[in-house]
Design a protein around this motif. Structure first.
Motif, short mmCIF file in Angstrom:
data_model
loop_
_atom_site.label_atom_id
_atom_site.label_comp_id
_atom_site.label_asym_id
_atom_site.label_seq_id
_atom_site.Cartn_x
_atom_site.Cartn_y
_atom_site.Cartn_z
N ASP A 95 0.85 -1.21 0.00
CA ASP A 95 0.00 0.00 0.00
C ASP A 95 0.88 1.25 0.00
O ASP A 95 0.62 2.22 -0.72
N LEU A 96 1.94 1.19 0.78
CA LEU A 96 2.86 2.33 0.85
C LEU A 96 3.49 2.58 -0.51
O LEU A 96 3.59 3.72 -0.98
N GLU A 117 2.25 1.86 -3.42
CA GLU A 117 1.24 2.44 -4.32
C GLU A 117 0.99 3.91 -4.01
O GLU A 117 0.84 4.74 -4.88
N GLU A 118 0.97 4.22 -2.69
CA GLU A 118 0.61 5.60 -2.30
C GLU A 118 1.75 6.59 -2.49
O GLU A 118 1.56 7.69 -2.96
N ARG A 119 2.98 6.17 -2.09
CA ARG A 119 4.08 7.15 -1.99
C ARG A 119 4.91 7.30 -3.25
O ARG A 119 5.67 8.26 -3.39
N SER A 120 4.81 6.31 -4.13
CA SER A 120 5.73 6.40 -5.29
C SER A 120 5.17 7.37 -6.33
O SER A 120 3.96 7.60 -6.39
N SER A 139 -2.75 1.77 -11.66
CA SER A 139 -3.40 3.10 -11.66
C SER A 139 -2.71 3.93 -12.74
O SER A 139 -1.90 3.38 -13.50
#
Ligand code: SAJ
Length: 420
Positions: free
Chosen positions: A395-396, A398-401, A414
């Protein structure tokens, strides 16, 4: 007979699990190696094998296990098992130097009545055409004065479910009596022995097992390339195909095939077939496809950056997972190296994050290691997920990159996250 029930030559990830199970079965076991550091560590109760704890080693030592550099131990051993590496040389050809060396050492100490087993993965005919003549230089005759067999190793480092004891053990003898003797030996500590008619059938079984994997991995790798162009989500098709309860085994695309088995073993088979005067086309094609994957990964990274109007040259690229498969520290034949080489060639500014790897260099150039994943993801223009170590927070990622190329099909796609 005084001395040892078993001496194992080669105290690595294959030899040591064998030493452990044989000792636990009550056999007097000696380990013979050429590396004094290994011998010293083992006798001091310090394991260097991921699947063998120091406690395991203590129990083995209490059970009489001892490691030595002194080959004379072979003359006091009822059974000798050779577990040395069979790599490829720089010309991608089988390198039997370790097997030949170990076999010569056995021949120097071979006693009448001994069972000699080769476990190293090799081409069909090695036991009979290479090992046997060397052993018979002792003056003893295989199948008459001593027993000779082949039994492929099936040790899968890191596999918590299958170990030596509960993985069926294929055994082929030079003679039927050799087969029976070797089957009885392994039957003392392996739940199921699978005797076959000869050493070649046992040697071939191992090569078939791993060539099967190599070829099927190449199949999905090649499909990944054209499915991307066709706009087909192959990952979804593979999951759907996996619902078939028979006749299908799931393989997944990846950045390339690493390890000491799958990229190597099929070459032992194609080498043998080429001696017949024609190629083993499946293996040679699979090698070509699998070896092309790192370059394909680089092309996909380039495309991803291009969509963000960024050249690879000067962009920061973070590689996640540089071992050859998830959740182990082994870097042998890792595809991360050719991926890194291709990206560096294009001017990328590389860094890596891998909890199992503390230092990493590519062609002698050290690659900066990122300790903080969140920080590294935010900094990198693009992140490439090569090995999905369980400790990675998906999840990290996906969110932070900023941008991600997921070569393992574990992230949710996405506008910033693409799968191979
Ligand atoms: N790989 C893919 N896609 C797949 C499976 C593997 O790209 O669907 C890649 C992996 O990332 C890795 C390479 O192929 O880079 C090899 O992976 P592997 O799962 O075959 O693991 P290995 O090399 O450790 O293979 C060993 C073999 N064990 C022995 O030879 C005793 C193999 O026979 C086992 O099936 C395999 O472990 C296993 O199942 O883990």
């Amino acid at each position: 007979m005084t001395g040892f029930d078993l001496t194992i030559i080669g105290l690595g990830y294959v030899g040591m699990p064998l030493a452990k199970e044989a000792t636990a079965a009550g056999l007097r076991v000696a380990g013979l190696d050429v590396d004094p550091r290994k011998v010293d560590a083992l006798n001091a109760g310090r394991s260097y094998i991921d699947d063998l704890t120091d406690a395991d080693l203590d129990a083995m030592i209490s059970g009489g296990f001892t490691a030595t550099l002194d080959a004379s131990v072979l003359a006091q051993s009822h059974t000798i098992v050779i577990c040395v590496p069979t790599p490829l040389d720089e010309d991608h050809r089988p390198d039997l130097s370790a097997v030949e060396g170990a076999t010569r050492t056995v021949a120097e100490h071979l006693q009448r009545g001994t069972l000699v087993v080769l476990e190293s993965t090799t081409w069909p005919g090695t036991t009979d055409e290479v090992a046997r003549p060397i052993l018979e230089k002792s003056g003893l005759v295989a199948g008459v004065d001593f027993h000779l067999a082949f039994s492929p190793e099936r040790i899968d480092p890191g596999n918590a479910k299958f170990g030596l004891r509960n993985t069926p053990k294929v055994v082929g003898g030079y003679t039927s009596a050799c087969k029976d003797r070797a089957s009885a030996f392994y039957g003392q500590f392996v739940e199921r022995v699978v005797p076959v008619s000869g050493t070649r059938e046992a040697e071939m079984a191992k090569l078939l097992e791993n060539t099967y994997r190599h070829v099927n991995i190449a199949l999905v790798n090649e499909m990944a390339i054209f499915c991307d162009e066709l706009g087909v989500n192959l990952w979804e098709s593979i999951e759907a195909a996996s619902t078939k309860p028979f006749g299908f085994q799931k393989f997944l695309p990846g950045p390339g095939v690493g390890g000491h088995c799958i990229p190597v073993d099929p070459s032992y088979l194609s080498y043998t077939v080429r001696k017949l005067g024609y190629p083993f086309r499946f293996v040679e094609l699979a090698q070509e496809i699998n070896e092309r994957m790192p370059s394909y990964v680089t092309t996909r990274v380039q495309r991803l950056l291009n969509q963000a109007r960024k050249p690879v040259n000067g962009s920061s690229v973070l590689l996640l997972g540089v071992t050859y498969k998830p959740d182990i520290a082994d870097e042998r034949e890792t595809p991360a190296i050719p991926v890194a080489e291709a990206l560096l060639e294009l001017g990328a500014e590389l860094s890596f994050c891998d909890p199992y790897v503390k230092e990493w260099s590519v062609n002698g150039a050290p690659i900066p290691r990122e300790a903080d994943l969140a920080e590294a993801l935010a900094k990198a223009d693009v992140t490439v997920l090569l090995q999905q170590h369980s400790v990675f927070d998906l999840d990290l990622i996906e969110e932070r990159s900023n941008l991600v190329l997921d070569t393992r099909g574990v992230l949710t796609t996405s506008d910033r996250v693409e799968r191979l």
